[in-house]
Design a protein around this motif. Structure first.
Motif, PDB file in Angstrom:
ATOM      1  N   SER A 198      28.232   4.525  22.676  1.00 36.24           N
ATOM      2  CA  SER A 198      28.282   5.985  22.637  1.00 36.24           C
ATOM      3  C   SER A 198      26.958   6.498  22.073  1.00 36.24           C
ATOM      4  O   SER A 198      26.147   5.708  21.575  1.00 36.24           O
ATOM      5  N   PRO A 199      26.720   7.805  22.101  1.00 36.56           N
ATOM      6  CA  PRO A 199      25.486   8.342  21.500  1.00 36.56           C
ATOM      7  C   PRO A 199      25.342   8.057  20.014  1.00 36.56           C
ATOM      8  O   PRO A 199      24.243   8.171  19.473  1.00 36.56           O
ATOM      9  N   PHE A 200      26.431   7.663  19.337  1.00 39.19           N
ATOM     10  CA  PHE A 200      26.327   7.313  17.924  1.00 39.19           C
ATOM     11  C   PHE A 200      25.391   6.115  17.719  1.00 39.19           C
ATOM     12  O   PHE A 200      24.859   5.917  16.635  1.00 39.19           O
ATOM     13  N   SER A 201      25.216   5.304  18.758  1.00 42.74           N
ATOM     14  CA  SER A 201      24.354   4.124  18.639  1.00 42.74           C
ATOM     15  C   SER A 201      22.889   4.502  18.458  1.00 42.74           C
ATOM     16  O   SER A 201      22.074   3.660  18.065  1.00 42.74           O
ATOM     17  N   GLN A 202      22.545   5.772  18.726  1.00 39.79           N
ATOM     18  CA  GLN A 202      21.152   6.208  18.623  1.00 39.79           C
ATOM     19  C   GLN A 202      20.795   6.710  17.222  1.00 39.79           C
ATOM     20  O   GLN A 202      19.644   7.054  16.976  1.00 39.79           O
ATOM     21  N   ILE A 203      21.778   6.759  16.320  1.00 41.02           N
ATOM     22  CA  ILE A 203      21.494   7.251  14.970  1.00 41.02           C
ATOM     23  C   ILE A 203      21.847   6.182  13.941  1.00 41.02           C
ATOM     24  O   ILE A 203      22.585   5.239  14.239  1.00 41.02           O
ATOM     25  N   LEU A 204      21.322   6.355  12.741  1.00 42.78           N
ATOM     26  CA  LEU A 204      21.640   5.450  11.641  1.00 42.78           C
ATOM     27  C   LEU A 204      22.993   5.869  11.069  1.00 42.78           C
ATOM     28  O   LEU A 204      23.125   6.949  10.487  1.00 42.78           O
ATOM     29  N   VAL A 205      24.002   5.028  11.265  1.00 45.28           N
ATOM     30  CA  VAL A 205      25.365   5.391  10.869  1.00 45.28           C
ATOM     31  C   VAL A 205      25.679   4.893   9.468  1.00 45.28           C
ATOM     32  O   VAL A 205      24.932   4.113   8.874  1.00 45.28           O
ATOM     33  N   LEU A 206      26.801   5.338   8.954  1.00 44.78           N
ATOM     34  CA  LEU A 206      27.295   4.950   7.634  1.00 44.78           C
ATOM     35  C   LEU A 206      28.685   4.323   7.777  1.00 44.78           C
ATOM     36  O   LEU A 206      29.397   4.613   8.740  1.00 44.78           O
ATOM     37  N   PRO A 207      29.112   3.480   6.835  1.00 47.43           N
ATOM     38  CA  PRO A 207      28.340   2.908   5.727  1.00 47.43           C
ATOM     39  C   PRO A 207      27.200   2.014   6.255  1.00 47.43           C
ATOM     40  O   PRO A 207      26.989   1.951   7.459  1.00 47.43           O
ATOM     41  N   LYS A 208      26.526   1.330   5.348  1.00 45.74           N
ATOM     42  CA  LYS A 208      25.297   0.638   5.712  1.00 45.74           C
ATOM     43  C   LYS A 208      25.533  -0.337   6.862  1.00 45.74           C
ATOM     44  O   LYS A 208      26.527  -1.062   6.910  1.00 45.74           O
ATOM     45  N   ASP A 209      24.610  -0.286   7.811  1.00 55.40           N
ATOM     46  CA  ASP A 209      24.605  -1.169   8.980  1.00 55.40           C
ATOM     47  C   ASP A 209      25.850  -1.014   9.849  1.00 55.40           C
ATOM     48  O   ASP A 209      26.202  -1.914  10.613  1.00 55.40           O
ATOM     49  N   GLY A 210      26.526   0.117   9.735  1.00 61.84           N
ATOM     50  CA  GLY A 210      27.669   0.380  10.585  1.00 61.84           C
ATOM     51  C   GLY A 210      28.883  -0.483  10.304  1.00 61.84           C
ATOM     52  O   GLY A 210      29.785  -0.579  11.146  1.00 61.84           O
ATOM     53  N   LYS A 211      28.943  -1.098   9.123  1.00 61.08           N
ATOM     54  CA  LYS A 211      30.116  -1.900   8.765  1.00 61.08           C
ATOM     55  C   LYS A 211      31.288  -0.962   8.523  1.00 61.08           C
ATOM     56  O   LYS A 211      31.243  -0.124   7.622  1.00 61.08           O
ATOM     57  N   PRO A 212      32.367  -1.058   9.320  1.00 62.79           N
ATOM     58  CA  PRO A 212      33.476  -0.102   9.198  1.00 62.79           C
ATOM     59  C   PRO A 212      34.077  -0.088   7.795  1.00 62.79           C
ATOM     60  O   PRO A 212      34.125  -1.114   7.108  1.00 62.79           O
ATOM     61  N   VAL A 213      34.545   1.070   7.392  1.00 66.64           N
ATOM     62  CA  VAL A 213      35.173   1.220   6.082  1.00 66.64           C
ATOM     63  C   VAL A 213      36.312   0.224   5.914  1.00 66.64           C
ATOM     64  O   VAL A 213      36.478  -0.384   4.853  1.00 66.64           O
ATOM     65  N   SER A 214      37.084   0.031   6.979  1.00 68.82           N
ATOM     66  CA  SER A 214      38.250  -0.859   6.900  1.00 68.82           C
ATOM     67  C   SER A 214      37.875  -2.310   6.666  1.00 68.82           C
ATOM     68  O   SER A 214      38.718  -3.109   6.242  1.00 68.82           O
ATOM     69  N   ASP A 215      36.613  -2.689   6.918  1.00 65.24           N
ATOM     70  CA  ASP A 215      36.191  -4.082   6.759  1.00 65.24           C
ATOM     71  C   ASP A 215      35.653  -4.385   5.361  1.00 65.24           C
ATOM     72  O   ASP A 215      35.330  -5.530   5.062  1.00 65.24           O
ATOM     73  N   TRP A 216      35.523  -3.367   4.516  1.00 67.18           N
ATOM     74  CA  TRP A 216      35.018  -3.579   3.171  1.00 67.18           C
ATOM     75  C   TRP A 216      36.144  -4.076   2.271  1.00 67.18           C
ATOM     76  O   TRP A 216      37.296  -3.638   2.389  1.00 67.18           O
ATOM     77  N   THR A 217      35.821  -4.962   1.364  1.00 68.63           N
ATOM     78  CA  THR A 217      36.818  -5.472   0.425  1.00 68.63           C
ATOM     79  C   THR A 217      37.389  -4.342  -0.416  1.00 68.63           C
ATOM     80  O   THR A 217      38.596  -4.270  -0.648  1.00 68.63           O
ATOM     81  N   ASN A 218      36.534  -3.458  -0.870  1.00 71.83           N
ATOM     82  CA  ASN A 218      36.939  -2.276  -1.628  1.00 71.83           C
ATOM     83  C   ASN A 218      36.490  -1.048  -0.850  1.00 71.83           C
ATOM     84  O   ASN A 218      35.298  -0.768  -0.757  1.00 71.83           O
ATOM     85  N   GLU A 219      37.422  -0.310  -0.283  1.00 72.81           N
ATOM     86  CA  GLU A 219      37.054   0.831   0.546  1.00 72.81           C
ATOM     87  C   GLU A 219      36.349   1.916  -0.255  1.00 72.81           C
ATOM     88  O   GLU A 219      35.549   2.672   0.298  1.00 72.81           O
ATOM     89  N   ASN A 220      36.611   2.005  -1.560  1.00 72.30           N
ATOM     90  CA  ASN A 220      35.910   2.986  -2.380  1.00 72.30           C
ATOM     91  C   ASN A 220      34.414   2.727  -2.383  1.00 72.30           C
ATOM     92  O   ASN A 220      33.604   3.656  -2.421  1.00 72.30           O
ATOM     93  N   THR A 221      34.026   1.457  -2.353  1.00 75.75           N
ATOM     94  CA  THR A 221      32.601   1.117  -2.282  1.00 75.75           C
ATOM     95  C   THR A 221      32.005   1.607  -0.970  1.00 75.75           C
ATOM     96  O   THR A 221      30.867   2.096  -0.931  1.00 75.75           O
TER      97      THR A 221
END
Length: 351
Positions: A140-163
Motif C-alpha cells: 500500500s502507499p504506507f510502504s513509501q513512508i517511515l512507519v511506527l513503531p520502529k521498522d514497522g514491527k506491529p504493536v501486537s508483536d511486541w512483548t510489552n505493547e506499552n513499549t
C-alpha cells in the motif's frame, strides 16, 4: 468577627486573582503554542487499541502540543460525513492505525486515507502510520513512508505493547516538529468545524530567530541519537553474525560501531555524530565522521538548519548520502539516510 470577615475577603480576593490568572493563561490571546490538530483514522474493530493510544498521547495533550480528534467527538445530530471531512481538512497530522481491518475498510482506506494523501501532496498535512497488527501494508502507499513503531514491527508483536505505543508516541512527537504549523484561523471547534466552515487552511509566513534554529538543531540531533540507539539495539539482535554498539559521548555526541562477522575483511563500520554548539571548530549544525570516538572538528559530512517562509528543515548535507544540497530534509529522513550509509560500510543493507 471583623477579623474573620477580613480574612474571608482576603481569601476570596486571592482566589479571584488566581482564577483570573488561569483565565488569562488559557485565553486565546495568551502566548501559548497552538496545538497541532491530529486526525486519528482507525477501524472500529481496533477501538481498544485507539483507547490505549489516547492514554499514551496524554502528555502531548497536556503540554499543548497536540489536539487529537477521532470520530468519538461526533455528537448526536451532527452530519457525520461533513464533520469527519471538516476535521480532516483542519488537521496538520493524520495518524492511521493500520491493521487488516483498516486496509479492508472502504471508509478508512478509500475515503479518509486517500484524502489524506491528497492533502499531504499539497503540503498541508503529514501522514503517520502506526502498524497495529501484521497486514499487507507493504503493498500500500504506507510502504513509501517511515512507519511506527520502529521498522514497522506491529504493536501486537511486541512483548510489552506499552513499549510499542511509547515508541510510536515518540515518533509522533518528532513528526510534530516538522508538520505544517497550525494557524489560529484554522482552529477546530468541538465538532471539528472551522470558524468559517470553509475548510481552508491558512499558512502564515514567518521568520525564524536564532533561538528557534538552535532548538530545532538540538531536536534534530536527539532524533538522530534516538534512531541510532534503537537501530543498534535491533541490529544487534538480528543475527548472530552481527554485533552493534551505541555509546553516548555526552550531551552533544554519540558513537556507534557495527561488526559483520560474516565478512573476513571490511566487516566493521564506525561513526561519530556531533551536535555543534558554536566554537572555533564548528562544522555544520550536525556533523558526522566514519571513525570511533572522533575528535571534535573532524568530519566526513555535515548538515545545517535552514528555513523557508513557513518551516525549518535540514539541508546542505555534505557527504555521500544521495542528497541534493537544495533538498529540504526532515530529521527523520536524515537519520535514516545516515544510518543506511553507515551500515553499508559493514556490508549490511536493508531490503
Amino acid at each position: 468577627m471583623e477579623r474573620f470577615l477580613g480574612l474571608a475577603i482576603k481569601l476570596l480576593s486571592c482566589r479571584s486573582r488566581r482564577s483570573g490568572e488561569q483565565r488569562n493563561q488559557l485565553s486565546p490571546g495568551a502566548l501559548l503554542p497552538m496545538p497541532h490538530n491530529a486526525f486519528i483514522s482507525y477501524a472500529h474493530a481496533d477501538e481498544k487499541r485507539l483507547e490505549r493510544l489516547h492514554k499514551h498521547l496524554a502528555m502531548l495533550r497536556r503540554d499543548g502540543s497536540l489536539q487529537a480528534w477521532s470520530d468519538h467527538a461526533i455528537i448526536p445530530g451532527d452530519n457525520v460525513g461533513q464533520t469527519i471531512s471538516a476535521a480532516l481538512e483542519q488537521s496538520s497530522l493524520f495518524i492511521a492505525l493500520v491493521s487488516p481491518d483498516y486496509l479492508a475498510s472502504n471508509y478508512c482506506y478509500e475515503k479518509e486515507f486517500q484524502r489524506a494523501l491528497a492533502l499531504q501532496a499539497e503540503g498541508r498535512l503529514r501522514i503517520v502510520a502506526v502498524i497495529l497488527e501484521p497486514c499487507d501494508w507493504l503493498n500500500s502507499p504506507f510502504s513509501q513512508i517511515l512507519v511506527l513503531p520502529k521498522d514497522g514491527k506491529p504493536v501486537s508483536d511486541w512483548t510489552n505493547e506499552n513499549t510499542a505505543y511509547l515508541n510510536a508516541v515518540e515518533g509522533v512527537r518528532r513528526a510534530l516538529m516538522v508538520s505544517p504549523s497550525p494557524a489560529p484561523e484554522a482552529a477546530v471547534g468541538a465538532a471539528g468545524m472551522s470558524p468559517t466552515g470553509s475548510g481552508r487552511r491558512v499558512r502564515v509566513k514567518q521568520q525564524f530567530d536564532a533561538i528557534q534554529r538552535a532548538e530545532y538543531a538540538e531536536q534534530a540531533f536527539r532524533t538522530l541519537q534516538t534512531y541510532f540507539q534503537d537501530a543498534c539495539a535491533e541490529l544487534h539482535e538480528a543475527s548472530d553474525q552481527i554485533r552493534a554498539r551505541f555509546e553516548s559521548m555526552g550531551p552533544n555526541a554519540f558513537t556507534c560501531t557495527v561488526v559483520n562477522r560474516a565478512l573476513m575483511r571490511n566487516g566493521e563500520a564506525h561513526i561519530t555524530v556531533r551536535h555543534a554548539r558554536g566554537g572555533r571548530t564548528r562544522v555544520g549544525d550536525i556533523s558526522y565522521v566514519y571513525q570511533p570516538h572522533a575528535d571534535d572538528g573532524s568530519s566526513n559530512g555535515w548538515m545545517n538548519v535552514q528555513a523557508d517562509d513557513y518551516n525549518l528543515f535540514l539541508n546542505a548535507v555534505i557527504g555521500h548520502l544521495g542528497m541534493d544540497r537544495e533538498e529540504k530534509v526532515t530529521p527523520e529522513q536524515a537519520a535514516e539516510r545516515l544510518w543506511n550509509s553507515f551500515v553499508t560500510k559493514a556490508g549490511i543493507e536493508y531490503e
